[in-house]
Design an enzyme around this catalytic site. Sequence first.
Site, PDB file in Angstrom:
ATOM      1  N   ARG A 296      -2.510   2.877  -3.547  1.00 54.95           N
ATOM      2  CA  ARG A 296      -2.827   3.416  -4.876  1.00 54.95           C
ATOM      3  C   ARG A 296      -1.644   4.127  -5.504  1.00 54.95           C
ATOM      4  NH1 ARG A 296      -8.572   6.289  -4.205  1.00 54.95           N
ATOM      5  NH2 ARG A 296      -7.408   7.344  -2.581  1.00 54.95           N
TER       6      ARG A 296
ATOM      7  N   GLU B  70      -3.976  11.737  13.251  1.00 49.18           N
ATOM      8  CA  GLU B  70      -4.801  12.587  14.103  1.00 49.18           C
ATOM      9  C   GLU B  70      -4.943  11.978  15.501  1.00 49.18           C
ATOM     10  OE1 GLU B  70      -9.159  14.785  14.040  1.00 49.18           O
ATOM     11  OE2 GLU B  70      -8.532  13.555  12.351  1.00 49.18           O
TER      12      GLU B  70
END
Length: 190
Positions: A74, A111
């Site tokens: 995006r 993560e």
Amino acid sequence: MTDQSPVTRAVPTEVRELLVGRIRDVPDFPKPGVMFKDITPLLADPRAFTALTEVLAEICRESGATKVVGLEARGFILAAPVAVRAHTGFVPVRKPGKLPGMTLAQSYDLEYGSTAIEMQEGGLTPDDRVLVIDDVLATGGTAAAALQLVRRSGAAVAGVAVLLELDFLAGRERLLPELDGAPLEALLRV
């Protein structure tokens, strides 16, 4: 070093309301527990998309940028029209294996695991000042890796500009050391 306090661009109220009103929350996407910020309605509205492009182009011009880097995917949609409007070049930063020719790669931690991004060699030069643009600043990992690529190319960092910053993910704190005093501008913060 410059003041590292949170910066939110002073967006005119009418423009702010236009942008906020066209960002849709999508619960549990792409996985349970995530509230996805969907900018598709904003992009579909020519008035809102134009207003967003103008504000980001103003940031670009003020920064003295000669090139705009857009982060997949995006970030491409936002950065390309900003580059046109600000009369700069546009350089895409993509996932590995998506760009032809020689590339520079930068890995970064997620993560659970790691990933990488790439930029074509020669897209930036030591004469360039680069504004990195993305739609959302979340954890800051991708933007930090992009800044490392910019510096490895020999170019100078003019700053980072995002439409939306998700404060609760603390991406700003992760990104500030990579900015080394360059500004981080978020038009909206939640």
